[in-house]
Design a protein around this motif. Structure first.
Motif, short mmCIF file in Angstrom:
data_model
loop_
_atom_site.label_atom_id
_atom_site.label_comp_id
_atom_site.label_asym_id
_atom_site.label_seq_id
_atom_site.Cartn_x
_atom_site.Cartn_y
_atom_site.Cartn_z
N ALA A 128 -58.14 107.93 34.39
CA ALA A 128 -59.65 108.02 34.80
C ALA A 128 -60.01 106.50 35.15
O ALA A 128 -60.63 106.26 35.97
N HIS A 129 -59.56 105.57 34.19
CA HIS A 129 -59.57 104.23 34.25
C HIS A 129 -59.15 103.74 35.77
O HIS A 129 -59.71 102.96 36.47
N GLU A 130 -57.89 104.15 36.10
CA GLU A 130 -57.16 103.79 37.19
C GLU A 130 -58.13 104.14 38.38
O GLU A 130 -58.33 103.44 39.56
N ARG A 131 -58.52 105.55 38.42
CA ARG A 131 -59.29 105.83 39.51
C ARG A 131 -60.76 104.92 39.75
O ARG A 131 -61.07 104.53 40.71
N ILE A 132 -61.25 104.61 38.49
CA ILE A 132 -62.43 103.56 38.70
C ILE A 132 -61.81 102.27 39.35
O ILE A 132 -62.87 101.76 40.25
N PHE A 133 -60.84 101.74 38.83
CA PHE A 133 -60.32 100.50 39.50
C PHE A 133 -60.10 100.68 40.84
O PHE A 133 -60.52 99.60 41.65
N ARG A 134 -59.39 101.64 41.28
CA ARG A 134 -59.13 101.65 42.96
C ARG A 134 -60.36 101.89 43.51
O ARG A 134 -60.58 101.18 44.53
N TRP A 135 -61.57 102.47 43.06
CA TRP A 135 -62.57 102.91 43.66
C TRP A 135 -63.42 101.56 43.90
O TRP A 135 -64.25 101.26 44.82
N THR A 136 -63.58 100.88 42.65
CA THR A 136 -64.39 99.49 42.68
C THR A 136 -63.57 98.52 43.41
O THR A 136 -64.16 97.69 44.52
N ILE A 137 -62.31 98.48 43.60
CA ILE A 137 -61.43 97.35 44.35
C ILE A 137 -61.74 97.61 46.06
O ILE A 137 -62.06 96.66 46.80
N PHE A 160 -50.33 96.64 33.63
CA PHE A 160 -50.65 97.92 34.60
C PHE A 160 -51.25 97.22 35.88
O PHE A 160 -50.99 97.67 36.93
N ALA A 161 -52.17 96.18 35.64
CA ALA A 161 -52.88 95.39 36.84
C ALA A 161 -51.62 94.76 37.61
O ALA A 161 -51.75 94.70 38.83
N GLN A 162 -50.75 94.16 37.00
CA GLN A 162 -49.57 93.48 37.86
C GLN A 162 -48.69 94.51 38.42
O GLN A 162 -48.15 93.95 39.50
N LYS A 163 -48.38 95.70 37.81
CA LYS A 163 -47.61 96.56 38.70
C LYS A 163 -48.23 97.62 39.60
O LYS A 163 -47.62 98.06 40.82
N TYR A 164 -49.69 97.67 39.56
CA TYR A 164 -50.21 98.76 40.29
C TYR A 164 -51.53 98.35 40.90
O TYR A 164 -52.17 99.23 41.58
N LEU A 165 -52.09 97.16 40.73
CA LEU A 165 -53.21 96.62 41.36
C LEU A 165 -52.84 95.29 42.25
O LEU A 165 -52.04 94.49 41.91
N PRO A 166 -53.68 95.14 43.23
CA PRO A 166 -53.71 93.77 43.90
C PRO A 166 -54.16 92.76 43.08
O PRO A 166 -55.43 92.48 42.91
N MET A 167 -53.49 91.93 42.63
CA MET A 167 -53.67 90.85 41.36
C MET A 167 -54.58 89.71 42.17
O MET A 167 -55.10 89.14 41.20
N ASP A 168 -54.43 89.72 43.41
CA ASP A 168 -55.35 88.59 43.94
C ASP A 168 -56.73 88.92 44.21
O ASP A 168 -57.46 88.14 44.51
N ARG A 169 -57.05 90.14 43.70
CA ARG A 169 -58.58 90.86 43.77
C ARG A 169 -59.11 91.14 42.47
O ARG A 169 -60.14 91.99 42.55
N ILE A 170 -58.24 90.90 41.33
CA ILE A 170 -58.89 91.30 40.00
C ILE A 170 -58.55 90.17 39.27
O ILE A 170 -57.49 89.51 39.15
N PHE A 171 -59.54 89.88 38.31
CA PHE A 171 -59.62 89.26 36.99
C PHE A 171 -59.87 89.81 35.81
O PHE A 171 -60.83 90.47 35.58
N ILE A 172 -59.09 89.60 34.89
CA ILE A 172 -59.02 90.20 33.42
C ILE A 172 -59.82 88.88 32.72
O ILE A 172 -59.25 88.02 32.38
N PHE A 173 -60.93 89.11 32.00
CA PHE A 173 -61.75 88.41 31.48
C PHE A 173 -61.77 88.76 29.85
O PHE A 173 -62.57 89.96 29.74
#
Length: 385
Positions: free
Chosen positions: A163-172, A203-216
């Motif tokens: 479900a977190h993944e679904r939120i990530f993709r919707w948000t991005i 997870f972010a490195q393998k499945y999300l566009p890292m140039d558009r996400i920042f982990i704080f």
């Protein structure tokens, strides 16, 4: 370092981290420790500089410091953490601490720690703050990407599920840039911060566009525990320059209700005061009829067809050594968690691996997480069913 020195006081890691947030402007426009008058005004009005503010920034150290009784206005005190000087505070005033009243350092008055009888106010400085480093890194990325629409997500990801993944993709999809604030777990059986940060970054490195996400990362900070005051999250997001904050409808402390057929929450006032858009997402579930993750608002099937992403239950399974189905948690995440929770679980794991799974003819050493991943792949095999 001698605690008896008049120019030094001890603080703990939690206080150091919260002081870092204040100094970097991530907890509102006030970047100093409030005096008695300012604190009283925040408690009375719930505002500072005409902006909603849940707690006064009044500081009473939790570690016992005998020298606070003799502190004078105008004095500079070094801030000491683990026998190292990590900053200083220029004392404006000292006033009596009312332990029954909340502050940003003690937001839950039901938990009365052995805190000082005095509060200190004034300007302060923090050295070598990880919060500052993360903020500066984000600012550079924001400039390089010319990001204007920036969305924030605040979560403990305990554990990280589908479900977190679904939120990530919707948000991005709907933002130029996404900031993920990783907070500490609040449950007793929560995973440690380092493990959560590790699997979130993997997870972010393998499945999300890292140039558009920042982990704080927000390590050693408990003021966001259980999301009891989501207003703090909107202040945090705005302080970093985000234009939107995404929260779920099951967010604790949201206080969601309807007025004139319109959904309302306690975040509405923060949204107006801080000029930040609050997006409340519905609950995401897996529907065994739709065969996919859907929101409870869009799925026409009843709840008896829904699998719920309950973090507490998934955590209980993992702590019991049981691998959750991949419909709940990705195999890489489950494998990493189990490998950390049960190191060297099998004395003859290498033998088990070689005797059960196919190899390319070369005997290679396998890590514990590789064993769990391979096992999960077989759990997905359906042709024998």
């Amino acid at each position: 370092m001698d605690l008896a020195k008049k120019d030094s006081i001890y603080i703990d890691k939690r206080e150091f981290s919260i002081l870092s947030l204040i100094k970097e402007g991530l907890l509102g426009s006030c970047t100093h420790l409030m005096n008695e008058k300012e604190s009283e005004n925040v408690l009375k009005t719930g505002k500072f500089n005409n902006e909603s503010f849940p707690y006064p920034l009044s500081f009473a150290p939790r570690i016992k410091n005998e020298n606070l009784k003799n502190v004078k206005s105008g004095q500079r005190l070094n801030l000491c953490l683990d026998n190292e000087i990590v900053g200083f505070i220029d004392i404006e005033s000292k006033f009596k601490n009312d332990k029954d009243r909340p502050s940003i350092f003690n937001p839950n008055t039901c938990i009365l720690d052995d805190i000082s009888e005095f509060c200190l106010s004034g300007e302060f400085e923090i050295y070598n703050s990880d919060i500052k480093k993360s903020k500066n890194e984000f600012i550079e990325l924001k400039k390089s990407h010319n990001a204007r629409r920036i969305t924030a997500i605040v979560s403990s990801f305990d554990p990280l599920h589908r479900a977190h993944e679904r939120i990530f993709r919707w948000t991005i999809d709907k933002a130029d840039f996404v900031v993920v604030f990783l907070i500490e777990s609040y449950e007793d059986n929560g995973f440690n911060f380092e493990l959560k940060e590790q699997y979130l970054r993997i997870f972010a490195q393998k499945y999300l566009p890292m140039d558009r996400i920042f982990i704080f990362p927000l390590k050693d900070i408990d003021i966001f525990h259980a999301h009891l005051n989501p207003g703090l999250e909107s202040i945090l997001a705005k302080g970093l320059g985000c234009t939107k904050l995404v929260v779920g409808q099951n967010h604790s402390g949201l206080g969601m209700h309807y007025s004139h057929n319109q959904p309302c929450t306690i975040l509405d006032q923060f949204s107006m005061d801080y000029n930040i858009e609050i997006i409340i997402l519905p609950e995401f579930v897996f529907c065994d009829k739709c065969k996919m993750i859907v929101s409870t608002h869009s799925c026409p099937h009843g709840t008896h067809h829904h699998l719920h992403y309950n973090s507490h239950s998934l955590k209980e399974l993992l702590r019991a050594g049981i691998i959750p189905p991949v419909v709940f948690v990705r195999k890489e995440i489950s494998a990493l968690i189990l490998a950390k929770l049960f190191p060297h679980r099998f004395k003859n794991m290498q033998t088990i691996y070689n005797s059960l799974f196919s190899t390319n003819g070369i005997l290679e050493y396998k890590k514990d997480e590789e064993f769990y991943e391979k096992l999960l792949e077989l759990h997905q095999t359906s042709y024998m069913a």
